[in-house]
Design a protein around this motif. Structure first.
Motif, short mmCIF file in Angstrom:
data_model
loop_
_atom_site.label_atom_id
_atom_site.label_comp_id
_atom_site.label_asym_id
_atom_site.label_seq_id
_atom_site.Cartn_x
_atom_site.Cartn_y
_atom_site.Cartn_z
N ALA A 1 -32.21 2.71 5.88
CA ALA A 1 -32.21 1.40 6.56
C ALA A 1 -31.12 0.55 5.94
O ALA A 1 -30.98 0.50 4.72
CB ALA A 1 -33.57 0.74 6.41
N THR A 2 -30.31 -0.12 6.79
CA THR A 2 -29.18 -0.88 6.27
C THR A 2 -28.84 -2.09 7.14
O THR A 2 -29.08 -2.07 8.34
CB THR A 2 -27.93 0.01 6.13
N VAL A 3 -28.30 -3.10 6.51
CA VAL A 3 -27.66 -4.21 7.20
C VAL A 3 -26.26 -3.70 7.55
O VAL A 3 -25.69 -2.90 6.82
CB VAL A 3 -27.57 -5.45 6.28
N ALA A 4 -25.70 -4.15 8.67
CA ALA A 4 -24.37 -3.71 9.07
C ALA A 4 -23.44 -4.92 9.18
O ALA A 4 -23.89 -6.06 9.22
CB ALA A 4 -24.43 -2.97 10.41
N GLY B 1 -21.31 -7.60 10.90
CA GLY B 1 -21.45 -8.26 12.18
C GLY B 1 -22.44 -9.39 12.07
O GLY B 1 -22.93 -9.72 10.99
N VAL B 2 -22.72 -10.00 13.21
CA VAL B 2 -23.66 -11.12 13.25
C VAL B 2 -25.05 -10.53 13.45
O VAL B 2 -25.37 -9.99 14.49
CB VAL B 2 -23.33 -12.07 14.42
N ALA B 3 -25.87 -10.58 12.42
CA ALA B 3 -27.24 -10.06 12.49
C ALA B 3 -27.29 -8.61 12.93
O ALA B 3 -28.12 -8.22 13.73
CB ALA B 3 -28.09 -10.93 13.41
N CYS B 4 -26.40 -7.77 12.41
CA CYS B 4 -26.39 -6.34 12.72
C CYS B 4 -27.22 -5.59 11.68
O CYS B 4 -27.17 -5.90 10.49
CB CYS B 4 -24.98 -5.77 12.70
N GLY B 5 -27.94 -4.60 12.12
CA GLY B 5 -28.69 -3.76 11.20
C GLY B 5 -29.25 -2.56 11.92
O GLY B 5 -29.19 -2.46 13.14
N ALA C 1 -25.84 7.06 13.59
CA ALA C 1 -26.36 5.72 13.33
C ALA C 1 -26.92 5.10 14.60
O ALA C 1 -26.48 5.40 15.70
CB ALA C 1 -25.24 4.83 12.80
N THR C 2 -27.89 4.23 14.42
CA THR C 2 -28.42 3.39 15.48
C THR C 2 -28.48 1.97 14.93
O THR C 2 -29.15 1.73 13.93
CB THR C 2 -29.84 3.84 15.90
N PHE C 3 -27.73 1.06 15.55
CA PHE C 3 -27.69 -0.33 15.11
C PHE C 3 -28.00 -1.26 16.27
O PHE C 3 -27.71 -0.94 17.43
CB PHE C 3 -26.31 -0.71 14.56
N CYS D 1 -21.51 -2.53 15.84
CA CYS D 1 -21.84 -2.82 14.45
C CYS D 1 -21.49 -1.60 13.59
O CYS D 1 -21.59 -0.46 14.05
CB CYS D 1 -23.33 -3.11 14.32
N SER D 2 -21.06 -1.84 12.34
CA SER D 2 -20.66 -0.71 11.50
C SER D 2 -20.89 -1.00 10.02
O SER D 2 -21.06 -2.16 9.62
CB SER D 2 -19.18 -0.39 11.72
N VAL D 3 -20.90 0.07 9.22
CA VAL D 3 -20.95 0.00 7.76
C VAL D 3 -20.12 1.16 7.22
O VAL D 3 -19.75 2.08 7.94
CB VAL D 3 -22.38 0.13 7.18
N PHE D 4 -19.84 1.10 5.92
CA PHE D 4 -19.25 2.25 5.25
C PHE D 4 -20.38 2.98 4.56
O PHE D 4 -21.08 2.41 3.72
CB PHE D 4 -18.16 1.84 4.26
N ALA D 5 -20.59 4.23 4.93
CA ALA D 5 -21.65 5.05 4.35
C ALA D 5 -21.04 5.99 3.32
O ALA D 5 -19.92 6.47 3.50
CB ALA D 5 -22.34 5.86 5.44
#
Length: 153
Positions: A43-46, A48-52, A75-77, A88-92
């Motif tokens: 589970a992660t915050v991503a 963007g504006v309120a992305c997770g 991923a599912t955001f 929405c994105s993150v670095f994993a």
């Protein structure tokens, strides 16, 4: 074309292609042995504006390529990206450690997604060496990491 007709057409096409490929494939004496292991969801915050959401994945080790593990993340955001039209994105990062040899390493990639779960990256491989390998999935945003073990040929 109705959805039922489209589904029937796709199913028939798949059966025909499967028959073509199986008819031309010679029997092998030693089939490949694969070990598939799911990477538990993180589970992660991503960004963007309120992305997770969540990131998960799958690993596969094959006896034909000892010491290697193939990995794919998905991923599912939900939320709103800061850039219109961009998900929405993150670095994993996957951190791995061979529990038998002590060898360790990591692999990072940008993972993006929306409400529909889809692969974030093409398959990549980790050169972990043979044995039990612990894999930890983290991100560059606040998250709950996941840990799993895989057995590599």
């Amino acid at each position: 074309m109705s959805l039922i007709t489209l589904g029937r057409s796709i199913a028939i096409s798949a059966l025909v292609l499967a028959g073509l490929f199986s008819a031309g494939t010679p029997a092998t004496a030693n089939p490949t042995l694969d070990r598939w292991v799911n990477i538990p969801d993180t589970a992660t915050v991503a960004h963007g504006v309120a992305c997770g959401g969540r990131i998960g994945g799958v690993t596969v080790a094959t006896d034909q390529l000892p010491g290697l593990v193939y990995v794919r993340l998905n991923a599912t955001f939900v939320g709103i990206s800061t850039t219109p039209g961009v998900l929405c994105s993150v670095f994993a990062t996957l951190h791995w450690r061979n529990l038998g040899t002590g060898a360790a390493g990591s692999w990072s990639t940008e993972v993006s997604g929306g409400l529909i779960d889809f692969p974030a990256e093409p398959w990549t491989h980790l050169e972990t060496g043979s044995g039990r390998v612990e894999v930890t999935l983290t991100t560059d945003r606040p998250h709950v990491p996941s840990v799993t073990e895989i057995n590599v040929y």
